[in-house]
Design a protein around this motif. Structure first.
Motif, PDB file in Angstrom:
ATOM      1  N   UNK A  31       0.829  -1.202   0.000  1.00 30.33           N
ATOM      2  CA  UNK A  31       0.000   0.000   0.000  1.00 30.33           C
ATOM      3  C   UNK A  31       0.868   1.258   0.000  1.00 30.33           C
ATOM      4  N   UNK A  32       1.955   1.215   0.726  1.00 32.78           N
ATOM      5  CA  UNK A  32       2.847   2.370   0.797  1.00 32.78           C
ATOM      6  C   UNK A  32       3.601   2.569  -0.520  1.00 32.78           C
ATOM      7  N   UNK A  33       3.910   1.475  -1.212  1.00 35.38           N
ATOM      8  CA  UNK A  33       4.611   1.581  -2.493  1.00 35.38           C
ATOM      9  C   UNK A  33       3.709   2.175  -3.571  1.00 35.38           C
ATOM     10  N   UNK A  34       2.434   1.841  -3.519  1.00 34.88           N
ATOM     11  CA  UNK A  34       1.500   2.331  -4.529  1.00 34.88           C
ATOM     12  C   UNK A  34       1.190   3.802  -4.296  1.00 34.88           C
ATOM     13  N   UNK A  35       0.754   4.113  -3.092  1.00 34.22           N
ATOM     14  CA  UNK A  35       0.520   5.501  -2.719  1.00 34.22           C
ATOM     15  C   UNK A  35       0.872   5.635  -1.245  1.00 34.22           C
ATOM     16  N   UNK A  36       1.585   6.669  -0.888  1.00 34.17           N
ATOM     17  CA  UNK A  36       2.042   6.791   0.498  1.00 34.17           C
ATOM     18  C   UNK A  36       0.882   6.687   1.497  1.00 34.17           C
ATOM     19  N   UNK A  37       1.072   5.824   2.504  1.00 31.75           N
ATOM     20  CA  UNK A  37       0.025   5.677   3.513  1.00 31.75           C
ATOM     21  C   UNK A  37       0.073   6.873   4.455  1.00 31.75           C
TER      22      UNK A  37
END
Length: 64
Positions: A31-37
């Motif tokens: 999730x963090x790689x796709x869009x920063x959490x």
């Protein structure tokens, strides 16, 4: 999860919890790689929880 809660678990419960927390950590990383959490500190907390669980598991195995 507090240390007293972890210490009360059996070895099999700790193993199950380790697997669940590792899956959670993987999901957080993706999730963090796709869009920063919103709170990236959750990744660090998840890593530490997995390490703490593994430490308690090892202590229980050595105590046998």
């Amino acid at each position: 999860m507090k240390n007293t809660e972890i210490n009360a678990l059996t070895e099999s419960e700790i193993n199950e919890r380790i697997v669940a927390e590792q899956e959670n950590l993987t999901k957080l990383k993706f999730a963090h790689a796709i869009s920063p959490i919103e709170n990236p500190n959750k990744i660090k907390e998840a890593k530490r929880l997995v390490a703490r669980l593994k430490t308690f598991l090892r202590e229980k195995q050595l105590a046998k």
